[in-house]
Design a protein around this motif. Structure first.
Motif, short mmCIF file in Angstrom:
data_model
loop_
_atom_site.label_atom_id
_atom_site.label_comp_id
_atom_site.label_asym_id
_atom_site.label_seq_id
_atom_site.Cartn_x
_atom_site.Cartn_y
_atom_site.Cartn_z
N LEU A 190 12.18 7.21 -39.81
CA LEU A 190 12.59 6.71 -38.50
C LEU A 190 11.33 6.24 -37.78
O LEU A 190 10.39 7.01 -37.61
CB LEU A 190 13.27 7.79 -37.67
CG LEU A 190 14.52 8.44 -38.25
CD1 LEU A 190 14.94 9.63 -37.39
CD2 LEU A 190 15.66 7.44 -38.35
N ALA A 191 11.29 4.99 -37.35
CA ALA A 191 10.13 4.44 -36.65
C ALA A 191 10.56 3.97 -35.27
O ALA A 191 11.42 3.10 -35.15
CB ALA A 191 9.53 3.28 -37.44
N THR A 228 13.81 0.36 -28.98
CA THR A 228 14.66 0.33 -30.17
C THR A 228 13.89 1.02 -31.30
O THR A 228 13.03 1.86 -31.04
CB THR A 228 15.02 -1.12 -30.56
OG1 THR A 228 13.81 -1.84 -30.88
CG2 THR A 228 15.73 -1.83 -29.43
N GLY A 229 14.19 0.66 -32.52
CA GLY A 229 13.45 1.25 -33.63
C GLY A 229 13.96 0.71 -34.95
O GLY A 229 14.90 -0.08 -35.00
N ALA A 230 13.32 1.14 -36.03
CA ALA A 230 13.71 0.75 -37.38
C ALA A 230 13.78 1.99 -38.26
O ALA A 230 13.02 2.94 -38.07
CB ALA A 230 12.73 -0.27 -37.97
N TRP A 259 19.71 3.08 -31.75
CA TRP A 259 20.03 4.40 -32.28
C TRP A 259 18.81 5.05 -32.94
O TRP A 259 18.67 6.28 -32.91
CB TRP A 259 21.19 4.31 -33.28
CG TRP A 259 20.88 3.60 -34.56
CD1 TRP A 259 20.97 2.26 -34.83
CD2 TRP A 259 20.41 4.21 -35.78
NE1 TRP A 259 20.59 1.99 -36.11
CE2 TRP A 259 20.25 3.15 -36.73
CE3 TRP A 259 20.13 5.51 -36.17
CZ2 TRP A 259 19.82 3.39 -38.03
CZ3 TRP A 259 19.69 5.75 -37.46
CH2 TRP A 259 19.53 4.69 -38.39
N VAL A 260 17.91 4.23 -33.51
CA VAL A 260 16.71 4.80 -34.15
C VAL A 260 15.79 5.40 -33.11
O VAL A 260 15.23 6.48 -33.30
CB VAL A 260 15.97 3.74 -34.98
CG1 VAL A 260 14.82 4.38 -35.75
CG2 VAL A 260 16.91 3.01 -35.93
N HIS A 261 15.62 4.71 -31.99
CA HIS A 261 14.80 5.23 -30.89
C HIS A 261 15.33 6.59 -30.44
O HIS A 261 14.56 7.55 -30.27
CB HIS A 261 14.84 4.23 -29.73
CG HIS A 261 14.25 4.72 -28.44
ND1 HIS A 261 12.90 4.93 -28.27
CD2 HIS A 261 14.84 5.06 -27.26
CE1 HIS A 261 12.67 5.37 -27.04
NE2 HIS A 261 13.84 5.45 -26.41
N LEU A 262 16.64 6.71 -30.28
CA LEU A 262 17.24 7.97 -29.84
C LEU A 262 17.12 9.04 -30.92
O LEU A 262 16.87 10.22 -30.63
CB LEU A 262 18.70 7.74 -29.46
CG LEU A 262 18.93 6.74 -28.32
CD1 LEU A 262 20.42 6.47 -28.14
CD2 LEU A 262 18.31 7.26 -27.02
#
Length: 433
Positions: free
Chosen positions: A355-356, A361-363, A384-387
């Motif tokens: 999880l990055a 946001t995120g990837a 959702w990745v950020h969370l």
């Protein structure tokens, strides 16, 4: 009674100690040796580096939590290992004998391999330790006071690329919050042959997604980049072609730079004859055990894994948290078998789940197994990745406080990523009949 010594108290070491205590029983001694007296949650360091986290939110004193579980703790660096006599020698002259040794030291940061690199004797910042991240935050504050060009990326031989991508996107978000982004050009300079390579020759559509993210946030990049020297405010980079020839030389100005270094094995481990490869990483078999020393196991960043393929500029292979968790669990089960007089049978899954965080946001990616060919080869992105990354931080810190060795969250993340993969497939192709 056996004495199990865990050398290193990071994301692999503390779970190894907790799991050994829970699985092997109170008749065996468990001792943790660490160079400092605190645990640091390294995945939070990109947040620390822009002031979104403080030291006390991501650091724990080790001794009180281990003592509650009946685990001994020594907060001093190891100077050497005498594998023949099963002894760890500590700074100051003391020594600790072991029946089994679990090496989870993490890496030595090889800033010295590039002239002028590093936060102490050089001119670039780092987020590899909490101390580095705090110093990086000081430099970030100076950047905000006097905006100018930024360079972020990874030096030749680096293997842990995820944090460089995270810091790039988090810095972008932090500057936008301060309404300074238009005054700060950002260039990503990396040893990777393409954006999204990650030391894994890409995962799913990592190249396309990361290039899109960089373009969307006005981040320029240089790949196949061999950083040769850094001076105050200036970085020298050779850009190589696919054959490894220099086809362009760059002289880049910067006011702030965070460059991840190459890793090596720590000195105390690297000096043991027959234990490590030339870079000082511990050689292990499929059961995480040293082929030469059957009472030594190792897990995490400090083990030797060959690169997935040749690249013009050397790139190592990352070891992600989920992968480390599986190594640790395999080691403890193998110790249980050895203590019962049997041979080890358990193996780490070596699955890369990551999880990055990108600030808002995120990837995420799943590479199963990590080394191609893969059964699962997926890369996705979204808020959702950020969370999920925030939840992972809170979960893991609580896990280290309570001494829980059960990888509950890791199993949850696997299910979540499985759901997102299915969702992505449905969006692309439509629901199946």
């Amino acid at each position: 009674m056996a004495h199990i010594v865990v050398l290193g108290a990071g994301i692999g070491g503390l779970p190894a100690a907790y799991e050994a205590r829970a699985k092997l029983g109170s008749e065996h001694r468990v001792t943790v040796i660490n160079s400092v007296d605190y645990f640091q949650f390294v995945p939070s360091n990109p947040w620390v580096a822009v002031g979104w986290r403080s030291r006390d939110q991501v650091v724990l004193p080790i001794a009180p939590y281990l003592e509650r579980k009946g685990i001994e703790f020594i907060g001093r660096p190891a100077e050497s290992i005498d594998a023949a006599s099963s002894t760890v020698r500590l700074r100051g002259g003391d020594s600790v004998s072991y029946d089994f040794l679990i090496i989870t030291t993490g890496p030595k940061l090889a800033f010295d391999e590039v002239e002028g690199a590093g936060p102490h004797m050089g001119f670039t910042q780092s987020i590899c330790t909490i101390d580095h991240a705090e110093k990086c935050f000081e430099d970030f504050e100076a950047l905000c006071a006097q905006p100018g060009p930024v360079i972020i990326g990874a030096m030749p031989g680096a293997s842990c690329f995820g944090p460089a991508y995270e810091y790039t996107m988090i810095l972008d978000a932090a500057l936008r919050k301060r309404r300074l982004r238009s005054k700060v050009p950002i260039t990503y300079v990396t040893a990777e042959p393409y954006i999204g390579h990650l030391g894994l020759d890409g995962v799913g559509d990592s190249k396309g997604i990361m290039e899109h993210e960089f373009r969307d946030h006005d981040i320029r990049w240089i790949t196949n980049a061999k950083t040769t020297k850094v001076e105050q405010g200036r970085m020298y980079v050779d850009e190589l072609d696919a054959l490894g020839n220099v086809f362009k030389k760059h002289e880049l100005a910067f006011r702030h730079s965070m460059m991840l270094p190459a890793f090596k094995g720590v000195d105390a481990v690297a000096q043991v004859e027959g234990l490590c490869n030339p870079r000082g990483f511990v050689i292990v078999d499929e059961h995480q055990r040293s082929p030469k020393y059957p009472n030594i196991y190792s897990a995490g960043v400090c083990i030797a894994i060959p690169p997935v393929g040749p690249t013009p500029v050397p790139c190592g292979v990352p070891k992600t948290g989920f992968m480390i968790e599986s190594m640790v669990t395999a080691i403890v089960h193998n110790l249980e078998e050895q203590l019962a007089g049997a041979q080890p049978t358990h193996k780490g899954t070596w699955q890369a789940i990551c999880l990055a965080d990108f600030g808002t946001t995120g990837a995420a990616f799943a590479a199963i197994p990590q080394i191609p060919p893969r059964d699962v080869n997926w890369f996705g992105s979204g808020k959702w990745v950020h969370l999920a990354k925030i939840a992972f931080e809170k979960y893991f810190m609580r896990k280290m406080r309570t001494g829980n060795s059960e990888p509950i969250y890791e199993k949850y993340v696997m299910k979540l990523i499985g759901f997102k993969r299915l969702q992505d497939r449905v969006l692309r192709t439509g629901p199946s009949n």
